[in-house]
Scaffold this active site. Structure first.
Site, PDB file in Angstrom:
ATOM      1  N   ARG A 167      -7.575 -20.914  -1.977  1.00  0.00           N
ATOM      2  CA  ARG A 167      -5.949 -20.606  -0.687  1.00  0.00           C
ATOM      3  C   ARG A 167      -4.443 -21.653  -0.663  1.00  0.00           C
ATOM      4  O   ARG A 167      -4.958 -22.640  -0.740  1.00  0.00           O
ATOM      5  CB  ARG A 167      -6.271 -21.021   0.540  1.00  0.00           C
ATOM      6  N   GLU A 216      11.693   2.801  14.417  1.00  0.00           N
ATOM      7  CA  GLU A 216      10.878   3.692  14.274  1.00  0.00           C
ATOM      8  C   GLU A 216       9.366   3.679  15.104  1.00  0.00           C
ATOM      9  O   GLU A 216       9.526   2.816  15.711  1.00  0.00           O
ATOM     10  CB  GLU A 216      10.759   3.443  12.872  1.00  0.00           C
ATOM     11  N   LYS A 251       6.573  -1.799   2.104  1.00  0.00           N
ATOM     12  CA  LYS A 251       5.287  -1.261   2.868  1.00  0.00           C
ATOM     13  C   LYS A 251       3.571  -2.221   2.622  1.00  0.00           C
ATOM     14  O   LYS A 251       3.303  -2.357   1.881  1.00  0.00           O
ATOM     15  CB  LYS A 251       5.101  -0.223   2.165  1.00  0.00           C
ATOM     16  N   ARG A 285       8.397   4.232  -5.028  1.00  0.00           N
ATOM     17  CA  ARG A 285       8.221   3.079  -3.574  1.00  0.00           C
ATOM     18  C   ARG A 285       7.422   1.775  -4.030  1.00  0.00           C
ATOM     19  O   ARG A 285       7.692   0.493  -3.249  1.00  0.00           O
ATOM     20  CB  ARG A 285       7.806   3.859  -2.498  1.00  0.00           C
ATOM     21  N   LEU A 309      10.613   1.173   7.404  1.00  0.00           N
ATOM     22  CA  LEU A 309      10.890   1.649   6.077  1.00  0.00           C
ATOM     23  C   LEU A 309      11.251   3.054   6.320  1.00  0.00           C
ATOM     24  O   LEU A 309      10.846   3.691   6.890  1.00  0.00           O
ATOM     25  CB  LEU A 309       9.231   1.967   5.924  1.00  0.00           C
ATOM     26  N   TYR A 362       0.912  -1.345  -0.039  1.00  0.00           N
ATOM     27  CA  TYR A 362      -0.202  -0.295   0.281  1.00  0.00           C
ATOM     28  C   TYR A 362       0.868   1.403   0.317  1.00  0.00           C
ATOM     29  O   TYR A 362       2.209   1.066   0.093  1.00  0.00           O
ATOM     30  CB  TYR A 362      -0.804   0.001   1.099  1.00  0.00           C
TER      31      TYR A 362
HETATM   32  N1  PDD Z   1       2.721   4.851   7.302  1.00  0.00           N
HETATM   33  N2  PDD Z   1       7.892   3.999   8.432  1.00  0.00           N
HETATM   34  C1  PDD Z   1       6.250   3.564   9.066  1.00  0.00           C
HETATM   35  C2  PDD Z   1       6.672   1.535   9.035  1.00  0.00           C
HETATM   36  C3  PDD Z   1       5.491   3.561   7.965  1.00  0.00           C
HETATM   37  O1  PDD Z   1       3.930   3.452   7.976  1.00  0.00           O
HETATM   38  C4  PDD Z   1       4.805   5.245   7.175  1.00  0.00           C
HETATM   39  C5  PDD Z   1       4.040   5.746   6.860  1.00  0.00           C
HETATM   40  C6  PDD Z   1       6.183   5.430   7.106  1.00  0.00           C
HETATM   41  C7  PDD Z   1       6.507   7.262   6.932  1.00  0.00           C
HETATM   42  O2  PDD Z   1       6.921   7.342   5.684  1.00  0.00           O
HETATM   43  P1  PDD Z   1       5.873   7.867   5.091  1.00  0.00           P
HETATM   44  O3  PDD Z   1       6.832   8.872   4.832  1.00  0.00           O
HETATM   45  O4  PDD Z   1       6.202   7.786   3.216  1.00  0.00           O
HETATM   46  O5  PDD Z   1       4.928   8.377   4.959  1.00  0.00           O
HETATM   47  C8  PDD Z   1       7.906   5.453   8.131  1.00  0.00           C
HETATM   48  C9  PDD Z   1       1.388   5.441   6.844  1.00  0.00           C
HETATM   49  C10 PDD Z   1       1.629   7.099   6.361  1.00  0.00           C
HETATM   50  C11 PDD Z   1       0.681   4.895   7.075  1.00  0.00           C
HETATM   51  O6  PDD Z   1       0.720   3.443   7.475  1.00  0.00           O
HETATM   52  O7  PDD Z   1      -1.128   5.545   7.104  1.00  0.00           O
END
Ligand code: PDD
Length: 282
Positions: A99, A178, A146, A51, A202, A32
């Site tokens: 599945r 993170e 992601k 990405r 990420l 996503y």
């Molecule tokens: N999340 N680290 C993780 C684990 C994340 O899920 C996200 C983003 C980031 C920051 O990435 P970016 O700057 O590209 O948004 C770092 C999104 C916002 C979400 O899951 O809603």
């Protein structure tokens, strides 16, 4: 009621239906992106697409998606839902198959997207700053992809809320990796610390933008992991993501960061980031 996107069609959210055999439903076999919308336009869209393509490649998704088409339906969703400020959530699943643990051959990808309205620029959490707890990082070792496999971050955030905090920073061997859905940063003096990117976190699109903003503003940036104690005793701390931009962290566990208010450098970075983001609108 919102209009959402599903496999080439725009439908009311109540009519968007996906098979129970979808690999996203059975295996979290989907990736996503969350893209910011400001002034009815997309922020940093090209980097989100980059990405997304990488995530799909790492999981051997075929075929690749047409970026122009993705841009088209993102714009259409903005229009159909009168979205001025908020995000678009885009999900790409490997698709529907009997599945089986092995990746099925020749499935059609399930592509869905929807809008969420949010006040991102004038945001209360950003004005006040947020509090975080640290919690052991029990995720898998491919957090660079992601995927929608978000149960642990969801548990971590819920635990933070249960403890009266706003979010969780996940740690491994006492090093901050993170946030539950954002990248973590600290500042000491005028030096910014952010963990190096690898398979364990990420690589944030916002993080990359902040790095260039920070450089322009003359900050020194060190790519190095920091411990919980280093974070707790930092001069400033903040998180970055498409939904939080730059948001100050004013409390880590039971430690107030300086005077417990968003730090001046963090505020400067937030302001500069928003200015920069507005230049990328598409
Ligand atoms: N999340 N680290 C993780 C684990 C994340 O899920 C996200 C983003 C980031 C920051 O990435 P970016 O700057 O590209 O948004 C770092 C999104 C916002 C979400 O899951 O809603």
């Amino acid at each position: 009621m919102r209009t959402v996107y599903l496999n080439g069609e725009y439908v009311l959210e109540k009519d968007a239906k996906v098979s129970i055999f979808d690999r996203a439903f059975l295996f979290a076999d989907a990736v996503y992106e969350v893209t910011t919308v400001l002034k009815g336009k997309l922020v940093d869209f090209d980097n989100h697409m980059k990405r997304l393509k990488r995530s799909m490649k790492e999981l051997q998704f075929e075929p690749t998606l047409n970026e122009k088409n993705i841009l088209k339906f993102h714009r259409e969703l903005i229009k159909l839902n009168n979205l001025e400020e908020g995000v678009i959530y885009l999900q790409v699943s490997r698709g529907v198959a009997e599945r089986d643990f092995a990746f099925p051959k020749e499935t059609e990808l399930t592509v869905s997207a929807f809008t969420q309205k949010k006040d991102l620029v004038e945001n209360k959490s950003a004005q006040k700053g947020i509090s975080v707890i640290t919690i052991e990082d029990l995720r898998w070792k491919r957090c660079d992809i992601k995927t929608i496999q978000l149960l642990y971050p969801s548990m971590a955030k819920s635990e933070a809320l249960r403890q009266g905090a706003d979010d969780a920073w996940m740690t491994q061997n006492n090093y901050v990796m993170e946030g539950s859905s954002n990248n973590a940063w600290i500042i000491r003096g005028k030096t910014i610390y952010t963990r190096q990117t690898d398979n364990l976190i990420l690589s944030g699109v916002t993080r990359a933008a902040i790095l260039s903003v920070a450089e322009e503003l003359g900050y020194k940036v060190i790519f190095k992991q920091f411990t919980t104690q280093e974070a707790e005793s930092a001069d400033e701390a903040f998180v970055t993501s498409a939904t939080t931009f730059v948001t100050a962290v004013v409390k880590i566990n039971n430690h107030r960061i300086k005077d417990g208010k968003p730090g001046v450098f963090t505020q400067e970075l937030r302001k500069a980031y928003i200015k920069q983001a507005l230049k990328t609108l598409k």
